[in-house]
Design a protein around this motif. Structure first.
Motif, short mmCIF file in Angstrom:
data_model
loop_
_atom_site.label_atom_id
_atom_site.label_comp_id
_atom_site.label_asym_id
_atom_site.label_seq_id
_atom_site.Cartn_x
_atom_site.Cartn_y
_atom_site.Cartn_z
N ARG A 55 0.67 -1.32 -0.11
CA ARG A 55 0.14 0.09 0.17
C ARG A 55 0.80 1.27 0.18
O ARG A 55 2.03 1.21 0.56
N ARG A 56 0.17 2.24 -0.49
CA ARG A 56 0.96 3.47 -0.70
C ARG A 56 0.81 4.40 0.65
O ARG A 56 -0.53 4.50 1.13
N VAL A 57 1.71 4.95 1.06
CA VAL A 57 1.55 5.86 2.31
C VAL A 57 1.50 7.28 1.86
O VAL A 57 2.45 7.96 1.49
N CYS A 58 0.62 7.81 1.93
CA CYS A 58 0.31 9.55 1.77
C CYS A 58 0.37 10.31 2.62
O CYS A 58 0.56 11.46 2.66
N TYR A 59 0.07 9.75 4.10
CA TYR A 59 -0.21 10.67 5.18
C TYR A 59 0.54 10.14 6.17
O TYR A 59 0.48 8.93 6.77
N ARG A 77 -1.11 17.80 11.22
CA ARG A 77 -0.32 18.30 10.33
C ARG A 77 0.25 17.06 9.70
O ARG A 77 1.03 16.20 10.42
N ASP A 78 0.62 16.79 8.25
CA ASP A 78 0.94 15.84 7.78
C ASP A 78 2.51 15.94 7.75
O ASP A 78 3.05 16.89 7.47
N ALA A 79 3.26 14.90 8.13
CA ALA A 79 4.91 14.90 8.13
C ALA A 79 5.31 14.66 6.88
O ALA A 79 6.64 15.04 6.88
N LEU A 80 4.70 14.30 5.97
CA LEU A 80 5.31 14.12 4.60
C LEU A 80 5.32 15.73 3.85
O LEU A 80 4.50 16.52 4.21
N GLY A 81 6.07 15.67 2.84
CA GLY A 81 5.90 16.91 2.05
C GLY A 81 4.60 16.96 1.19
O GLY A 81 4.22 15.96 1.11
N PHE A 82 4.56 18.16 0.48
CA PHE A 82 3.65 18.34 -0.56
C PHE A 82 3.46 17.30 -1.32
O PHE A 82 4.49 17.21 -2.10
N GLU A 83 2.37 16.41 -1.61
CA GLU A 83 2.31 15.45 -2.54
C GLU A 83 3.36 14.32 -2.45
O GLU A 83 3.60 13.60 -3.52
N GLU A 84 4.10 14.11 -1.31
CA GLU A 84 5.15 13.13 -1.10
C GLU A 84 4.40 11.90 -0.84
O GLU A 84 3.30 11.95 0.03
N ILE A 85 4.74 10.87 -1.43
CA ILE A 85 4.09 9.36 -1.07
C ILE A 85 5.50 8.59 -0.66
O ILE A 85 6.29 8.61 -1.36
N VAL A 86 5.27 7.61 0.39
CA VAL A 86 6.02 6.60 0.46
C VAL A 86 5.51 5.17 -0.16
O VAL A 86 4.67 4.83 0.24
N GLU A 87 6.22 5.04 -1.21
CA GLU A 87 5.72 3.97 -1.97
C GLU A 87 5.96 2.66 -1.50
O GLU A 87 6.63 2.56 -0.65
N PRO A 88 5.35 1.53 -1.77
CA PRO A 88 5.49 0.17 -1.41
C PRO A 88 7.34 -0.19 -1.45
O PRO A 88 7.66 0.32 -2.51
N ARG A 89 7.58 -0.73 -0.55
CA ARG A 89 9.03 -1.34 -0.53
C ARG A 89 10.09 -0.14 -0.56
O ARG A 89 11.00 -0.15 -1.27
#
Length: 131
Positions: A55-59, A77-89
């Motif tokens: 699964r992609r982690v967006c928040y 507040r989301d700790a990721l940057g704007f439109e940043e996603i932690v992709e699978p693997r």
């Protein structure tokens, strides 16, 4: 009766007051002698989020214990940057103050996919694996 000082004696008194008695005062910096040679204790650490799921982690919501409720609500507040996603693997690192954190991960539909109340961040590297 008035006592008259000889001119030489008066000049000596003025000269003594001007120059001071003995050697001039020295300023001594004793802070180096008082300093203790101990290494500074780091106040920050690194939390590595490793996404081992499909699964992609967006928040990513992080809240240090003592800063409010245990698990942060989605309005934080989301700790990721704007439109940043932690992709699978893949993984993402966060520089944080040392301490205990509540963590919530959500997918791109803002649906929570992982929650933990006690994630410890030390002075080095801490790893959180999401499966």
């Amino acid at each position: 009766m008035r006592v008259r000082w000889p001119l030489g004696a008066a000049a000596c008194c003025v000269l003594a007051l001007f120059l001071g008695c003995g050697a001039p005062p020295r300023l001594v910096d004793d802070t180096a002698a008082k300093a203790v040679a101990t290494p500074a204790r780091p106040t920050r650490g690194t939390l590595r989020l490793r996404n081992e799921s499909d699964r992609r982690v967006c928040y990513v919501y992080l809240r240090r214990h003592g800063d409010g409720s245990a698990v942060p609500p989605a309005r934080d507040r989301d700790a990721l940057g704007f439109e940043e996603i932690v992709e699978p693997r893949s993984e993402r690192q966060f520089e944080l103050a040392r301490g205990e954190y509540a963590v919530r991960l959500a997918d791109c539909d803002a649906t929570p996919v992982y929650e933990a109340e006690h994630v410890s961040v030390g002075s080095g590297l801490s790893v959180l694996e999401f499966r």
